[in-house]
Motif scaffolding. Structure first.
Motif, PDB file in Angstrom:
ATOM      1  N   LYS A 159       0.832  -1.205   0.000  1.00 18.66           N
ATOM      2  CA  LYS A 159       0.000   0.000   0.000  1.00 18.66           C
ATOM      3  C   LYS A 159       0.864   1.251   0.000  1.00 18.66           C
ATOM      4  O   LYS A 159       0.461   2.301  -0.499  1.00 18.66           O
ATOM      5  N   ALA A 160       2.032   1.164   0.594  1.00 22.73           N
ATOM      6  CA  ALA A 160       2.922   2.313   0.657  1.00 22.73           C
ATOM      7  C   ALA A 160       3.747   2.459  -0.616  1.00 22.73           C
ATOM      8  O   ALA A 160       4.526   3.396  -0.755  1.00 22.73           O
ATOM      9  N   GLY A 161       3.568   1.518  -1.533  1.00 19.56           N
ATOM     10  CA  GLY A 161       4.270   1.598  -2.810  1.00 19.56           C
ATOM     11  C   GLY A 161       5.540   0.780  -2.879  1.00 19.56           C
ATOM     12  O   GLY A 161       6.199   0.736  -3.918  1.00 19.56           O
ATOM     13  N   ASP A 162       5.913   0.120  -1.797  1.00 17.33           N
ATOM     14  CA  ASP A 162       7.136  -0.684  -1.781  1.00 17.33           C
ATOM     15  C   ASP A 162       6.794  -2.107  -2.212  1.00 17.33           C
ATOM     16  O   ASP A 162       6.716  -3.035  -1.402  1.00 17.33           O
ATOM     17  N   ILE A 163       6.567  -2.314  -3.505  1.00 11.60           N
ATOM     18  CA  ILE A 163       6.146  -3.613  -4.018  1.00 11.60           C
ATOM     19  C   ILE A 163       7.219  -4.661  -3.786  1.00 11.60           C
ATOM     20  O   ILE A 163       6.941  -5.783  -3.344  1.00 11.60           O
ATOM     21  N   ASP A 164       8.477  -4.305  -4.082  1.00  8.44           N
ATOM     22  CA  ASP A 164       9.571  -5.266  -3.900  1.00  8.44           C
ATOM     23  C   ASP A 164       9.702  -5.678  -2.440  1.00  8.44           C
ATOM     24  O   ASP A 164       9.926  -6.858  -2.130  1.00  8.44           O
ATOM     25  N   GLY A 165       9.555  -4.704  -1.547  1.00  6.95           N
ATOM     26  CA  GLY A 165       9.642  -5.002  -0.121  1.00  6.95           C
ATOM     27  C   GLY A 165       8.512  -5.921   0.322  1.00  6.95           C
ATOM     28  O   GLY A 165       8.714  -6.843   1.119  1.00  6.95           O
ATOM     29  N   ALA A 166       7.318  -5.684  -0.218  1.00  3.32           N
ATOM     30  CA  ALA A 166       6.177  -6.524   0.121  1.00  3.32           C
ATOM     31  C   ALA A 166       6.397  -7.949  -0.358  1.00  3.32           C
ATOM     32  O   ALA A 166       6.083  -8.923   0.348  1.00  3.32           O
ATOM     33  N   ARG A 167       6.949  -8.082  -1.553  1.00  2.00           N
ATOM     34  CA  ARG A 167       7.214  -9.420  -2.085  1.00  2.00           C
ATOM     35  C   ARG A 167       8.236 -10.159  -1.233  1.00  2.00           C
ATOM     36  O   ARG A 167       8.113 -11.373  -1.000  1.00  2.00           O
ATOM     37  N   ARG A 168       9.263  -9.435  -0.794  1.00  2.00           N
ATOM     38  CA  ARG A 168      10.272 -10.071   0.049  1.00  2.00           C
ATOM     39  C   ARG A 168       9.658 -10.522   1.373  1.00  2.00           C
ATOM     40  O   ARG A 168       9.985 -11.595   1.891  1.00  2.00           O
ATOM     41  N   THR A 169       8.786  -9.680   1.922  1.00  3.64           N
ATOM     42  CA  THR A 169       8.135 -10.021   3.191  1.00  3.64           C
ATOM     43  C   THR A 169       7.277 -11.261   3.040  1.00  3.64           C
ATOM     44  O   THR A 169       7.299 -12.167   3.897  1.00  3.64           O
ATOM     45  N   ILE A 170       6.511 -11.324   1.952  1.00  4.32           N
ATOM     46  CA  ILE A 170       5.672 -12.496   1.694  1.00  4.32           C
ATOM     47  C   ILE A 170       6.543 -13.733   1.503  1.00  4.32           C
ATOM     48  O   ILE A 170       6.243 -14.817   2.022  1.00  4.32           O
ATOM     49  N   ALA A 171       7.649 -13.578   0.763  1.00  2.76           N
ATOM     50  CA  ALA A 171       8.549 -14.712   0.530  1.00  2.76           C
ATOM     51  C   ALA A 171       9.113 -15.238   1.843  1.00  2.76           C
ATOM     52  O   ALA A 171       9.198 -16.458   2.064  1.00  2.76           O
ATOM     53  N   ASP A 172       9.491 -14.321   2.723  1.00  3.71           N
ATOM     54  CA  ASP A 172      10.015 -14.728   4.028  1.00  3.71           C
ATOM     55  C   ASP A 172       8.932 -15.442   4.844  1.00  3.71           C
ATOM     56  O   ASP A 172       9.203 -16.463   5.493  1.00  3.71           O
ATOM     57  N   ALA A 173       7.715 -14.878   4.792  1.00  7.20           N
ATOM     58  CA  ALA A 173       6.604 -15.478   5.543  1.00  7.20           C
ATOM     59  C   ALA A 173       6.277 -16.871   5.015  1.00  7.20           C
ATOM     60  O   ALA A 173       5.983 -17.791   5.782  1.00  7.20           O
ATOM     61  N   LEU A 174       6.331 -17.033   3.689  1.00  7.66           N
ATOM     62  CA  LEU A 174       6.077 -18.344   3.098  1.00  7.66           C
ATOM     63  C   LEU A 174       7.125 -19.360   3.542  1.00  7.66           C
ATOM     64  O   LEU A 174       6.813 -20.521   3.831  1.00  7.66           O
ATOM     65  N   SER A 175       8.354 -18.901   3.599  1.00  7.97           N
ATOM     66  CA  SER A 175       9.440 -19.790   4.038  1.00  7.97           C
ATOM     67  C   SER A 175       9.201 -20.253   5.464  1.00  7.97           C
ATOM     68  O   SER A 175       9.381 -21.441   5.785  1.00  7.97           O
ATOM     69  N   ILE A 176       8.757 -19.339   6.317  1.00  6.00           N
ATOM     70  CA  ILE A 176       8.481 -19.685   7.716  1.00  6.00           C
ATOM     71  C   ILE A 176       7.291 -20.636   7.793  1.00  6.00           C
ATOM     72  O   ILE A 176       7.311 -21.641   8.520  1.00  6.00           O
ATOM     73  N   ALA A 177       6.231 -20.329   7.014  1.00 10.74           N
ATOM     74  CA  ALA A 177       5.029 -21.164   7.034  1.00 10.74           C
ATOM     75  C   ALA A 177       5.348 -22.591   6.603  1.00 10.74           C
ATOM     76  O   ALA A 177       4.871 -23.568   7.200  1.00 10.74           O
ATOM     77  N   ARG A 178       6.158 -22.712   5.570  1.00  6.69           N
ATOM     78  CA  ARG A 178       6.501 -24.051   5.053  1.00  6.69           C
ATOM     79  C   ARG A 178       7.364 -24.853   6.021  1.00  6.69           C
ATOM     80  O   ARG A 178       7.445 -26.080   5.907  1.00  6.69           O
ATOM     81  N   SER A 179       7.970 -24.163   6.962  1.00  8.29           N
ATOM     82  CA  SER A 179       8.838 -24.858   7.925  1.00  8.29           C
ATOM     83  C   SER A 179       8.068 -25.375   9.136  1.00  8.29           C
ATOM     84  O   SER A 179       8.632 -26.082   9.970  1.00  8.29           O
ATOM     85  N   ILE A 180       6.789 -25.022   9.232  1.00  5.91           N
ATOM     86  CA  ILE A 180       5.982 -25.463  10.379  1.00  5.91           C
ATOM     87  C   ILE A 180       5.770 -26.974  10.289  1.00  5.91           C
ATOM     88  O   ILE A 180       5.302 -27.492   9.272  1.00  5.91           O
ATOM     89  N   ALA A 181       6.087 -27.674  11.343  1.00  6.26           N
ATOM     90  CA  ALA A 181       6.058 -29.140  11.302  1.00  6.26           C
ATOM     91  C   ALA A 181       4.637 -29.698  11.302  1.00  6.26           C
ATOM     92  O   ALA A 181       4.343 -30.665  10.587  1.00  6.26           O
ATOM     93  N   GLU A 182       3.751 -29.118  12.120  1.00  7.96           N
ATOM     94  CA  GLU A 182       2.399 -29.660  12.259  1.00  7.96           C
ATOM     95  C   GLU A 182       1.580 -29.346  11.008  1.00  7.96           C
ATOM     96  O   GLU A 182       1.515 -28.195  10.565  1.00  7.96           O
ATOM     97  N   THR A 183       0.947 -30.365  10.427  1.00 10.73           N
ATOM     98  CA  THR A 183       0.307 -30.236   9.114  1.00 10.73           C
ATOM     99  C   THR A 183      -0.798 -29.187   9.090  1.00 10.73           C
ATOM    100  O   THR A 183      -0.823 -28.322   8.205  1.00 10.73           O
ATOM    101  N   GLU A 184      -1.734 -29.253  10.027  1.00 12.06           N
ATOM    102  CA  GLU A 184      -2.856 -28.314   9.993  1.00 12.06           C
ATOM    103  C   GLU A 184      -2.375 -26.885  10.199  1.00 12.06           C
ATOM    104  O   GLU A 184      -2.843 -25.956   9.516  1.00 12.06           O
ATOM    105  N   ALA A 185      -1.450 -26.683  11.136  1.00 13.31           N
ATOM    106  CA  ALA A 185      -0.925 -25.338  11.378  1.00 13.31           C
ATOM    107  C   ALA A 185      -0.227 -24.807  10.134  1.00 13.31           C
ATOM    108  O   ALA A 185      -0.361 -23.627   9.786  1.00 13.31           O
ATOM    109  N   ARG A 186       0.520 -25.684   9.455  1.00 11.31           N
ATOM    110  CA  ARG A 186       1.200 -25.269   8.220  1.00 11.31           C
ATOM    111  C   ARG A 186       0.183 -24.900   7.136  1.00 11.31           C
ATOM    112  O   ARG A 186       0.318 -23.882   6.456  1.00 11.31           O
TER     113      ARG A 186
END
Length: 218
Positions: free
Chosen positions: A3-30
């Motif tokens: 929303k602030a116009g930092d598209i690249d920054g937003a993409r990096r944040t989402i990429a980092d969040a996806l990496s963390i989400a994929r590392s969650i061991a419990e299936t439903e939580a992931r």
């Protein structure tokens, strides 16, 4: 960030969040973490390519949830979030997954009715009244489930400008208190649109208005 116009920054944040989400061991939580991130990738009711990919990953992950009730609930919850985001087509497909999984176990009838009610509500709120009414006809269980849904559909019809249809839907509700509630919501929409005389005709008699204010009847 987007929303602030930092598209690249937003993409990096989402990429980092996806990496963390994929590392969650419990299936439903992931699966739920991935679903939440997919919702953040969708924009203005549009299923972006990135959101579609992440939703797909979340739904595929959800298949690994061992408890069938929890798996059904997971798909139902994701569908509700998709509907709230304006992604009706995706939500309809996800609701179908939940519906199909719910077949064949104890208590399935009430769960299927709840899923159908959620789907019909999403359809009504998206303006697809015909689809909502068709879905509502598939609800076979508790009368209150369907009656509550018809209140929502009547309100959606009124907001869409179909006052005649809204009144017909509201007056067709068998339960006294819920019929009053539906009529009061139609009248509110009429009043907000400046049609005060029409709203006064729609508003239930005092006894019905009191019933509406007290909420659903058992």
């Amino acid at each position: 960030l987007a929303k602030a116009g930092d598209i690249d920054g937003a993409r990096r944040t989402i990429a980092d969040a996806l990496s963390i989400a994929r590392s969650i061991a419990e299936t439903e939580a992931r699966a739920r973490a991935l679903g939440a991130l997919a919702g953040s990738q969708a924009t203005a009711g549009k299923l972006t390519a990135a959101a579609g990919e992440t939703y797909g990953e979340a739904l595929d992950t959800g298949r690994g949830i061992g408890n069938v009730l929890r798996r059904t609930a997971f798909y139902r919850d994701i569908a509700i979030e998709q509907a709230k985001a304006g992604l009706l087509e995706a939500a309809t497909k996800t609701f179908k997954r939940a519906f199909d999984i719910s077949q064949g176990f104890i208590g399935a009838d009430s769960i299927r009715d709840a899923i159908l009610s959620d789907l019909a509500e999403a359809q009504a709120n998206a303006g697809d009244i015909a689809a909502a009414l068709n879905t509502s006809r598939r609800i076979l269980g508790k009368r209150n489930t369907k009656a509550l849904l018809m209140v929502t559909i009547a309100a959606a019809q009124a907001k869409a400008g179909d006052i005649g249809g809204a009144l017909a839907t509201a007056r067709g509700i068998g339960r006294f208190g819920l019929r009053a509630l539906a009529l009061s919501r139609v009248a509110t929409t009429q009043a907000e649109a400046g049609h005060l005389a029409a709203a006064k005709k729609t508003v239930p008699a005092p006894s019905m208005a009191n019933a509406a204010a007290s909420g659903p009847t058992p």
